[in-house]
Design a protein around this motif. Structure first.
Motif, PDB file in Angstrom:
ATOM      1  N   ILE A  37      72.954  70.879  72.680  1.00 28.70           N
ATOM      2  CA  ILE A  37      72.178  69.643  72.621  1.00 28.70           C
ATOM      3  C   ILE A  37      70.723  69.939  72.955  1.00 28.70           C
ATOM      4  O   ILE A  37      70.428  70.685  73.888  1.00 28.70           O
ATOM      5  CB  ILE A  37      72.717  68.597  73.619  1.00 28.70           C
ATOM      6  N   ALA A  38      69.808  69.325  72.198  1.00 31.00           N
ATOM      7  CA  ALA A  38      68.383  69.378  72.531  1.00 31.00           C
ATOM      8  C   ALA A  38      68.130  68.260  73.535  1.00 31.00           C
ATOM      9  O   ALA A  38      68.347  67.079  73.235  1.00 31.00           O
ATOM     10  CB  ALA A  38      67.532  69.191  71.285  1.00 31.00           C
ATOM     11  N   HIS A  39      67.707  68.623  74.725  1.00 33.44           N
ATOM     12  CA  HIS A  39      67.514  67.648  75.792  1.00 33.44           C
ATOM     13  C   HIS A  39      66.079  67.157  75.823  1.00 33.44           C
ATOM     14  O   HIS A  39      65.146  67.886  75.495  1.00 33.44           O
ATOM     15  CB  HIS A  39      67.910  68.269  77.137  1.00 33.44           C
ATOM     16  N   SER A  40      65.907  65.933  76.236  1.00 35.04           N
ATOM     17  CA  SER A  40      64.619  65.256  76.259  1.00 35.04           C
ATOM     18  C   SER A  40      64.018  65.281  77.665  1.00 35.04           C
ATOM     19  O   SER A  40      64.722  65.505  78.648  1.00 35.04           O
ATOM     20  CB  SER A  40      64.837  63.799  75.827  1.00 35.04           C
ATOM     21  N   LEU A  41      62.733  65.006  77.730  1.00 35.31           N
ATOM     22  CA  LEU A  41      62.084  64.830  79.032  1.00 35.31           C
ATOM     23  C   LEU A  41      62.607  63.567  79.721  1.00 35.31           C
ATOM     24  O   LEU A  41      62.655  63.500  80.945  1.00 35.31           O
ATOM     25  CB  LEU A  41      60.565  64.733  78.863  1.00 35.31           C
ATOM     26  N   GLU A  42      62.993  62.589  78.916  1.00 38.84           N
ATOM     27  CA  GLU A  42      63.558  61.348  79.440  1.00 38.84           C
ATOM     28  C   GLU A  42      65.015  61.574  79.814  1.00 38.84           C
ATOM     29  O   GLU A  42      65.771  62.147  79.022  1.00 38.84           O
ATOM     30  CB  GLU A  42      63.485  60.228  78.394  1.00 38.84           C
ATOM     31  N   PRO A  43      65.449  61.131  80.985  1.00 41.87           N
ATOM     32  CA  PRO A  43      66.858  61.295  81.366  1.00 41.87           C
ATOM     33  C   PRO A  43      67.791  60.603  80.360  1.00 41.87           C
ATOM     34  O   PRO A  43      67.514  59.492  79.910  1.00 41.87           O
ATOM     35  CB  PRO A  43      66.942  60.612  82.730  1.00 41.87           C
ATOM     36  N   THR A  44      68.846  61.297  80.009  1.00 40.85           N
ATOM     37  CA  THR A  44      69.835  60.780  79.068  1.00 40.85           C
ATOM     38  C   THR A  44      71.210  60.845  79.721  1.00 40.85           C
ATOM     39  O   THR A  44      71.571  61.864  80.302  1.00 40.85           O
ATOM     40  CB  THR A  44      69.849  61.630  77.780  1.00 40.85           C
ATOM     41  N   ASP A  45      71.956  59.747  79.635  1.00 40.04           N
ATOM     42  CA  ASP A  45      73.305  59.703  80.199  1.00 40.04           C
ATOM     43  C   ASP A  45      74.317  60.187  79.171  1.00 40.04           C
ATOM     44  O   ASP A  45      74.238  59.833  77.994  1.00 40.04           O
ATOM     45  CB  ASP A  45      73.655  58.286  80.639  1.00 40.04           C
TER      46      ASP A  45
END
Length: 72
Positions: A37-45
């Protein structure tokens, strides 16, 4: 109604495996990839069971990610 073609032993195997926890993940660099998964700077649940136990360990150990377990 669709037939359930899952073998009984596979159902029992799924039921006996503990689910991995729900996680909130934020990357320290936009698009940082881990566990497919490409993770974002914004927290993702992410829901419980999204990742394997090995992936959860790798996510938590990665210094480029901020990983928080969410209450069930």
């Amino acid at each position: 109604m669709a037939d359930d073609k899952t073998p009984p032993d596979a159902k029992a195997d799924k039921a006996s495996k503990p689910k991995t926890p729900a996680l909130r993940i934020a990357a320290k660099a936009e698009g940082f990839r881990r566990a497919g998964i490409a993770h974002s700077l914004e927290p993702t649940d992410h829901k419980a069971g999204t990742f394997t136990a090995e992936q959860v360990e790798a996510l938590k150990a990665d210094p480029m990610l901020v990983v928080v377990e969410l209450a069930p």
